[in-house]
Design an enzyme around this catalytic site. Structure first.
Site: not given
Length: 208
Positions: A77, A122, A187, A190
């Site tokens: 990301r 990320h 999460e 994740h």
């Protein structure tokens, strides 16, 4: 950005390195909590380090032994995407994505609750958001909540799940941890590679 090019040979497309893996890069589409494509995602592809892809190949094999395939929503990301999330969290509520993604919390609280942050693992290239699907039917496994549902139901060990949902989460967690990943407590989707090659570098080149 300029310094990122030193490392670019170590970043690859998941679908080229892990044949047969399914993906849907949510942040390249409107189907995410911001309601629009996110800065830095110029193509619906998933990028990650070579180390990430090698570990995902092992995870794919282990998942297949249980009758599952892997569906990936996000990998690398860009930092500019993380910055975009921060700006979005500070904007007035418009209600467009609240019911689906953060029904029980105010947008302004997402940072304090740990769902949005100034830095993301990320951006180091070895974190992945993913789920399981049935190899027999192609249907996604029931997990008791979708990707980026920012709510306690998404936490590992959450109450209120059906036995099937809890079991599927356990399958995913076991697969990923057996293949060298660590979970993120808030999460269920994740996971970060424990031996990530760039543990202190945050990249910002776009996904193209």
């Amino acid at each position: 950005m300029k310094g990122d090019f030193v490392y670019l040979d170590e970043f690859v497309y998941l679908d080229e390195q892990v044949p047969g893996i399914r993906w849907d890069a949510k942040y390249a589409t409107r189907d995410n909590f911001t309601g629009k494509p996110v800065d830095g995602y110029l193509a619906n592809r998933i990028v990650g380090t070579r180390a990430l892809c090698a570990a995902l190949r092992r995870a794919q094999e282990e998942a297949a032994s249980l009758g599952f395939g892997l569906l990936v929503w996000d990998g690398y990301r860009p930092q500019r995407a993380v910055d975009c999330f921060l700006r979005w969290s500070e904007q007035p509520e418009d209600g467009r994505t609240k019911r689906r993604h953060y029904p029980n919390i105010d947008r302004s609280q997402l940072i304090d609750e740990g769902y949005v942050a100034a830095k993301s693992s990320h951006s180091r290239g070895s974190t992945v958001d993913l789920t399981l699907y049935s190899l027999a039917t192609g249907e996604r496994a029931r997990m008791g909540g979708d990707h980026d549902l920012m709510d306690p139901i998404s936490h590992h060990g959450a109450s209120g799940l059906t036995p099937t949902e809890a079991g599927n989460r356990e399958h995913l967690c076991s697969i990923m941890e057996n293949c060298g990943f660590a979970r993120y407590a808030c999460e269920w989707w994740h996971y970060t590679l424990k031996s990530e090659p760039y543990s202190d570098v945050y990249f910002d080149f776009p996904v193209t």
